[in-house]
Design an enzyme around this catalytic site. Structure first.
Site, PDB file in Angstrom:
ATOM      1  NE  ARG A 223      -1.204  -2.938   2.235  1.00 53.45           N
ATOM      2  CZ  ARG A 223      -0.576  -4.100   2.311  1.00 53.45           C
ATOM      3  NH1 ARG A 223      -0.461  -4.887   1.248  1.00 53.45           N
ATOM      4  NH2 ARG A 223      -0.028  -4.516   3.436  1.00 53.45           N
TER       5      ARG A 223
ATOM      6  CB  CYS B 155      -4.509  -3.055   6.422  1.00 56.09           C
ATOM      7  SG  CYS B 155      -3.232  -2.102   5.547  1.00 56.09           S
TER       8      CYS B 155
ATOM      9  CB  THR C  31      -1.648   1.833   4.609  1.00 52.08           C
ATOM     10  OG1 THR C  31      -0.816   1.987   5.765  1.00 52.08           O
ATOM     11  CG2 THR C  31      -1.131   2.727   3.497  1.00 52.08           C
TER      12      THR C  31
ATOM     13  CB  THR D  47       2.490   3.118   6.614  1.00 53.27           C
ATOM     14  OG1 THR D  47       1.266   3.718   6.155  1.00 53.27           O
ATOM     15  CG2 THR D  47       2.207   1.720   7.124  1.00 53.27           C
TER      16      THR D  47
ATOM     17  CE  LYS E  62       3.706  -4.606   6.170  1.00 53.86           C
ATOM     18  NZ  LYS E  62       2.332  -5.103   6.280  1.00 53.86           N
TER      19      LYS E  62
ATOM     20  CB  CYS F 157       0.723   0.857  11.234  1.00 53.76           C
ATOM     21  SG  CYS F 157       1.443  -0.557  10.347  1.00 53.76           S
TER      22      CYS F 157
END
Lengths: 256, 256
Positions: free
Chosen positions: B66, B100, B102, B144, B188, B218
């Site tokens: 994203r 999520c 973003t 983010t 991640k 986030c």
């Protein structure tokens, strides 16, 4: 799907097709499904989101209780299981797995109804037993009343690996009613502390009767029992199925 | 679905209809989806499996990044997001949520394409900010690069609650590049220890510049940052969305 906003090469449809999409028929219970997904993620070699295995999950916990159905005191879960399986197929699943041992009493019926390949949780757990075997030939089983009484593990072991003779140490009625069944219900109700005490007592009883390895053959159990609490190796059926899922998805993934 | 093996009243289709089935558009990243599901389960009042909220989840992590898309350095995630959303609708979802932040830059486009009700993660987080507000009017944001640069939080706050004037303390470019972006990538990739160090440094910097409350905007961040590590209240957008989901599903549940 035929959006013109971006090139097809970056669409999820095509990217996902490089992997096999796995359907997780869960909700039995919901926390066990979360534990299973966590183990799938942990066992996937990855640096980025995009390296991970694509999964779709149905966690629709209104599936009738499996043990009650086996005992004849509650309705069959089969229709609900097949309904969840169909949801997953509608969502694109090419393979189905069930992070619930007892639900595997209906494995053949579900596979027949869905016509989709499935992995069997008991096969995955037994593979870990064979690997750890050596002197561990007396296998203790922590599982639901239905999984124990039906002989699910012993029968699958006899069919899939008849050369390996295992001796099964099963919970007594007392151990089941006093410790194991309440522990499983405790995890489902979110109380893992008391569940843990019960499961340690049940494990000790199996070890005292000769078990040199214990299979956690119910997906609630690893949420409340740790290897460090037990004096013999623990085989976690949830973890075994998660590793088998990742292996399948990686194989199904075409070379990029 | 029309099996004659059991009465319809015990089938999952009808039982689930007493609740609303929620679709979770996840995989961004997969561990954040697991964290979200864990929080949904934890916030559901329940004694048995059957008390839990029915959810279907698409965790198909091949959705293009994203932040890269927002910066123009990668393809748009929109087609993949809509594709995952359609999978959930095929599987029976009546409401869609996305753990999520973003991805909410494409919220309106997704909602238009799917035509299904959605809950907005920023609305859920902001509700927690208002609740904690009082003297907490200077809100730090950990998110983010794309969430920060797009003004996603400030704009949603201005639109949905214009009477509440908040002052936003945003990360500097240095804090983003040195700490926050690497922390998110670390989670991640499964490395939460280093991510935690980075996020504590970033939190301290926001507090030094006057933040009296910090939003974890986030869904990777709560996996590596704990309340006890930070001197001001933390608002967890993942947790806020989970509670909102449970509330919606409980309301959608018809009286039994």
């Amino acid at each position: 799907m035929s959006s013109d906003r971006e090139s097809g090469s970056s669409g999820e449809g095509e990217a996902a097709a490089q992997f096999g999409i796995v359907g997780i028929l869960g909700g039995m219970g919901p926390l066990a499904t979360v534990d299973f997904m966590r183990k799938v993620v942990a066992h996937t070699p990855s640096r980025t989101d995009q390296d991970h295995v694509p999964v779709v999950i149905a966690s629709i916990p209104q599936i009738p209780d499996r043990t009650a159905a086996f005992k004849g005191t509650g309705p069959s879960p089969l229709e609900a299981l097949v309904c969840s399986g169909r949801r997953l197929i509608e969502a694109g699943a090419e393979l189905i797995v069930m992070p619930c041992n007892t639900a595997h009493l209906w494995y053949s019926d579900i596979q027949r109804a869905l016509g989709t390949p499935m992995l069997h949780i008991v096969d995955a757990a037994l593979a870990d037993v064979w690997k750890a075997k050596g002197r561990h030939t007396r296998v203790g089983l922590l599982a639901t009343e239905a999984t124990v009484a039906s002989g699910l593990y012993e029968q699958r072991a006899a069919v899939t690996a008849e050369r390996h003779q295992l001796e099964w140490i099963l919970p007594t009625d007392f151990e089941m009613q006093a410790w194991i069944a309440p522990a499983i219900l405790g995890v489902k109700a979110g109380d893992t502390a008391e569940a843990s005490n019960y499961l340690v007592q049940a494990s000790n009883a199996l070890v005292e009767r000769g078990a040199s390895l214990i299979v956690m053959g119910c997906t609630e159990i690893p949420l409340a029992l740790q290897q460090r609490e037990v004096g013999v190796p623990l085989v976690d059926a949830t973890d075994a199925l998660a590793r088998r899922l990742v292996k399948w998805a990686m194989k199904a993934r075409a070379p990029v």
